[in-house]
Design an enzyme around this catalytic site. Structure first.
Site, PDB file in Angstrom:
ATOM      1  CD  GLU A  83      -2.867   0.960   2.435  1.00 58.49           C
ATOM      2  OE1 GLU A  83      -4.001   0.533   2.210  1.00 58.49           O
ATOM      3  OE2 GLU A  83      -2.451   1.262   3.572  1.00 58.49           O
ATOM      4  CB  SER A 135      -3.691   4.675   2.066  1.00 53.78           C
ATOM      5  OG  SER A 135      -4.536   5.091   3.109  1.00 53.78           O
TER       6      SER A 135
END
Length: 334
Positions: free
Chosen positions: A204, A230
């Protein structure tokens, strides 16, 4: 347990559509695409990336939540939470009320006692006055992502951007470039080798997108990656580009300065100008989509399953006597 209620009694095509409708209504994370595809696969339910786009086109964004909105999740909870959102969607005919839930009751039964939206809050909008008429998670295709990619397209003044590619083969060098002031308004950052295989694990990326916002470049700089973001990401960002660079996707061939167009309106991510495919390319590959498949096949033949960068892939192409093929790709980009 007493009811012998099991996951596959709950997870089906209609319940997945309910879940995606809620994600669209609250402005949820792009990671939902990964999670729901995985859930559908595990449950043996037919569900594709195109189903997200189908739901997006009919479900509005109802909640004014960060990162592009005003309120936080705690404010959503105070305004009635997910049950209140679901009640609005159900009454608008946007949920399948007959779906079974973990409570042993249907969606409609669970929501029967949920009160209507309170007049003293504006976190959750009524269906007649949504934040946006359509959902925010758009599926983009085009010659850079023939198998699809995911973008958040709400909260932007202009959903279309064309600019020169600034290419990075890892997250760290991209972040360093942002912090050093080397990324300018109008640039389109391309972050690659960050997908499930190239990452590995599709890490991420919050730091680069947060840095762009911090530098005041959230709306003026695009970012395209085969990695993921994210839920706090906002701006002209496109993730989950497929095929990923590691598998020979077109993103692996992007060079510094190549023109990249992100068009949230028409749902495309494009390398180079938009025009018809030349006849000689159509003869060899059919379309750009065919080129992506051909490129993956050639990389396997060239033992280029673990390239350090796109330059290594091109060397392998040339070693196989495929200079002409590479020249056709350059023609497509022009």
């Amino acid at each position: 347990v007493k009811s012998d209620l099991k996951p596959r009694d709950i997870v089906n095509r209609k319940s997945l559509e309910n879940a995606v409708a809620v994600i669209m209504a609250i402005g949820g994370s792009t990671n939902a695409v990964l999670h729901f595809l995985a859930i559908a696969h595990a449950a043996g339910v037919e569900w594709t990336i195109d189903d997200f786009e189908r739901v997006r086109r009919k479900v509005p964004v109802l909640c004014d939540l960060k990162p592009s909105g005003k309120y936080l999740a705690v404010d959503l909870h105070g305004a009635g939470g997910i049950p209140a959102v679901m009640k609005v969607l159900l009454e608008a005919g946007l949920l399948h009320g007959e779906c079974m839930t973990i409570t042993g009751k249907t969606v409609a039964q669970n929501l029967a006692e949920v009160p209507p939206l309170r007049k003293d809050q504006d976190v959750i909008r009524p269906i007649s006055d949504p934040m946006y008429e359509q959902g925010h998670l758009a599926i983009l295709r085009g010659n850079m992502s023939p198998e699809g990619s995911v973008a958040k397209i709400t909260g932007l003044k202009n959903p279309v951007m064309t600019g020169p590619a600034r290419v990075f083969d890892d997250e760290q060098s991209a972040l360093a470039a942002i912090m050093a002031g080397r990324i300018k308004p109008g640039d389109v950052m391309v972050l690659r080798y960050l997908g499930p295989k190239g990452g590995p694990g599709m890490p991420e990326m919050l730091a680069p997108t947060s840095a762009l916002i911090g530098q005041g470049l959230g709306e003026s700089v695009g970012l395209v990656t085969d990695g993921r973001f994210s839920g706090g990401t906002w701006g002209m960002v496109v993730g989950h580009v497929a095929p990923e660079a590691f598998e020979g996707g077109a993103i692996a061939l992007v060079q510094e300065g190549d023109p990249i167009t992100i068009d949230g309106g028409t749902g495309r991510v494009i390398i180079g100008a938009v025009r018809l495919v030349p006849p000689e390319i159509d003869e060899n590959f059919g379309t750009i989509l065919g080129w992506a498949d051909e490129m993956r096949r050639l990389r396997v033949r060239a033992n280029a399953d673990t390239p350090e960068d796109a330059a290594k892939a091109r060397e392998n192409f040339k070693a196989l006597g495929l200079d002409e093929l590479d020249g056709l790709w350059q023609e497509v980009k022009r």
